[in-house]
Design an enzyme around this catalytic site. Structure first.
Site, PDB file in Angstrom:
ATOM      1  N   CYS A 131       0.818  -1.216   0.000  1.00 57.44           N
ATOM      2  CA  CYS A 131       0.000   0.000   0.000  1.00 57.44           C
ATOM      3  C   CYS A 131       0.847   1.259   0.000  1.00 57.44           C
ATOM      4  O   CYS A 131       0.496   2.260  -0.631  1.00 57.44           O
ATOM      5  CB  CYS A 131      -0.944  -0.010   1.194  1.00 57.44           C
ATOM      6  SG  CYS A 131      -0.117  -0.128   2.804  1.00 57.44           S
ATOM      7  N   HIS A 286      -2.006   1.581   7.116  1.00 54.32           N
ATOM      8  CA  HIS A 286      -2.364   1.442   5.705  1.00 54.32           C
ATOM      9  C   HIS A 286      -2.204   2.787   5.012  1.00 54.32           C
ATOM     10  O   HIS A 286      -2.477   3.839   5.595  1.00 54.32           O
ATOM     11  CB  HIS A 286      -3.822   0.961   5.612  1.00 54.32           C
ATOM     12  CG  HIS A 286      -4.280   0.626   4.236  1.00 54.32           C
ATOM     13  ND1 HIS A 286      -3.552  -0.178   3.365  1.00 54.32           N
ATOM     14  CD2 HIS A 286      -5.417   0.963   3.553  1.00 54.32           C
ATOM     15  CE1 HIS A 286      -4.217  -0.312   2.228  1.00 54.32           C
ATOM     16  NE2 HIS A 286      -5.350   0.379   2.316  1.00 54.32           N
ATOM     17  N   ASN A 307      -9.146   3.612  -2.248  1.00 56.08           N
ATOM     18  CA  ASN A 307      -8.363   2.503  -1.701  1.00 56.08           C
ATOM     19  C   ASN A 307      -7.851   1.640  -2.849  1.00 56.08           C
ATOM     20  O   ASN A 307      -8.245   1.830  -4.003  1.00 56.08           O
ATOM     21  CB  ASN A 307      -9.246   1.682  -0.750  1.00 56.08           C
ATOM     22  CG  ASN A 307      -8.444   0.893   0.259  1.00 56.08           C
ATOM     23  OD1 ASN A 307      -7.234   0.761   0.162  1.00 56.08           O
ATOM     24  ND2 ASN A 307      -9.130   0.358   1.260  1.00 56.08           N
TER      25      ASN A 307
END
Length: 360
Positions: A131, A286, A307
Site C-alpha cells: 500500500c 495502511h 483505496n
C-alpha cells in the site's frame, strides 16, 4: 520470538523469582489468544451487526467480498505502512498553505480534473503489503496529468521491487516518505514498461499463498521500450502540515496526496457512510490516496479516499472518513511531491520563472 521460546523464558524467569506467576500466565494467555486471533476470519457477522445497529456509527458495514475467507493474519499482511522514524519526521520539509486561501465546501479531484483518467482508477494490491508504494505512485501519476497534461500510469512494481531496504521490506511493508524520495532520486517507469507482478489480484479464496516481493529486473517487458527512457520523476518529497486546511489546500492546488492511518478490525467491513472507529483491535498501518473532501447532509465533515482493494470492497473501492478530528491518525502523515520535467524533453522545454511548465 516464537511461542515455545517465550514459554521457556517465562518459566525460567518465574523459577528465578523475577516475575510473578500471574504475570507469566497473562503473557502466555495473550500469546495463545494472538495465535487464535490471527487464524480467525476477519469478517464477522457480530461486527456488522454492532456497526449497523449503533445509533452514532455514521457508516454502514457489510461482509465485503474482497475479504471472503480471509483470516485476520492474511488481512494484516495488506497493511504495509511502517511508522516513520522520528529523525526522518524532523528532517523532512513540511508544506503549509496560506490560511487566506478560499476553499470549496466540497471537492472531488475526479471532477475537478475530469480529463485525468488515473484519478478515478481503483487498483488492487493483491496479496502484497504494498500500500505504501501504491499511494505514492498513484498520486504522482495523477499529478503528472494535473500539471503536465499527461495521462500516464506509473509503475508500482518498479518502486516496490527496486527501492529495496531503503524503502523498507517490499511486500512486508515500507515507509511512504522514503517512497517519495525514491521517486525523486530514481524515478519510476510506466506501468506499460513494468506491470504490477500480482495481476491476478484477489481472485481466489483467501489470497494464498502470500507472495514475496518481486525481483528488480530493470528491463521493460516490451523489448522496444527502454527502461531509463521510461522513467518519470518527482521534483520533491515533502510532508503536508496536519492542519486540515493545509491538506485541503494541497489537494486543491496540486492534486491527490498519500495518507496513512491506523486500521482496526471494523474497517474491513466498511460499506458506505463516514467511517470512524467503533469496534475491534488495531491491526496495522495502511496507505491510500486522498482525493477530496465534503460534508454530509447530517453535517459530518469527511475526507474522500480511493483505496487499492479493488471495487468489491467498500463503496465501489472508495471510502469516506471523518475529517478534522485526526480519525485513526489520517491527518498526521500526509506526504506528496510535485512531478518533475526531468526526462520529458520531448514534451516540455522546462519551467518558467513563475514555476509553471512550458510546453514545446
Amino acid at each position: 520470538m516464537g511461542f515455545n521460546t517465550r514459554v521457556f523464558l517465562l518459566t525460567y524467569l518465574f523459577l528465578l523469582g523475577t516475575i510473578s506467576p500471574s504475570y507469566s500466565e497473562q503473557v502466555l494467555a495473550e500469546d495463545a489468544h494472538s495465535k487464535l486471533k490471527l487464524s480467525s476470519q476477519i469478517l464477522q457477522d457480530s461486527i456488522v451487526k454492532e456497526i449497523n445497529e449503533h445509533p452514532n456509527a455514521g457508516w454502514q458495514a457489510s461482509m465485503n467480498l474482497r475479504f471472503s475467507n480471509f483470516t485476520v493474519g492474511e488481512f494484516k499482511r495488506l497493511l504495509g505502512v511502517k511508522p516513520t522514524p522520528h529523525r526522518e519526521l524532523r528532517k523532512t520539509p513540511t508544506v503549509t498553505h496560506s490560511p487566506s486561501l478560499k476553499l470549496p465546501a466540497q471537492f472531488d479531484a475526479r471532477t475537478a480534473w475530469s480529463q485525468c483518467s488515473t484519478i478515478g482508477r481503483i487498483l488492487d494490491q493483491g496479496h502484497c503489503g504494498s500500500c505504501w508504494a501504491f499511494g505514492a505512485v498513484e498520486s504522482l501519476s495523477d499529478r503528472f496529468c494535473i500539471h503536465f497534461g499527461m495521462n500516464i500510469s506509473l509503475s508500482v512494481n518498479d518502486l516496490l521491487a527496486c527501492c529495496g531496504f531503503m524503502c523498507g521490506g517490499g511486500c512486508d511493508g515500507g515507509y511512504p516518505i522514503y517512497a517519495w524520495r525514491y521517486l525523486m532520486n530514481h524515478g519510476v517507469v510506466t506501468e506499460e514498461c513494468d506491470p504490477y507482478f500480482d495481476d491476478t489480484g484477489c481472485s481466489h479464496p483467501g489470497c494464498e499463498p502470500a507472495y514475496p516481493t518481486p525481483k528488480c529486473v530493470r528491463k521493460c517487458v516490451n523489448g522496444n521500450q527502454m527502461w531509463r527512457a521510461s522513467k518519470h520523476y518527482s521534483l520533491s518529497a515533502y510532508r503536508v502540515d496536519s492542519n486540515p486546511h493545509n491538506i485541503m489546500a494541497e489537494v486543491y492546488k496540486n492534486g491527490p496526496v498519500e495518507v496513512s492511518f491506523s486500521v482496526y478490525e471494523d474497517f474491513a467491513h466498511y460499506k458506505s457512510g463516514v467511517y470512524k472507529h467503533v469496534t475491534g483491535d488495531m491491526l496495522g498501518g495502511h496507505a491510500v490516496k486522498l482525493i477530496g473532501w465534503g460534508t454530509t447532509d447530517d453535517g459530518e465533515d469527511y475526507w474522500l479516499i480511493g483505496n487499492q482493494w479493488n471495487r468489491s470492497w467498500g463503496d465501489d473501492g472508495y471510502f469516506m472518513i471523518r475529517r478534522g478530528t485526526n480519525e485513526c491518525g489520517i491527518e498526521e502523515d500526509v506526504v506528496a511531491g510535485l512531478p518533475s520535467s526531468k526526462n520529458l524533453v520531448r514534451e516540455f522545454a522546462g519551467v518558467a520563472d513563475d514555476g509553471s511548465y512550458l510546453s514545446i
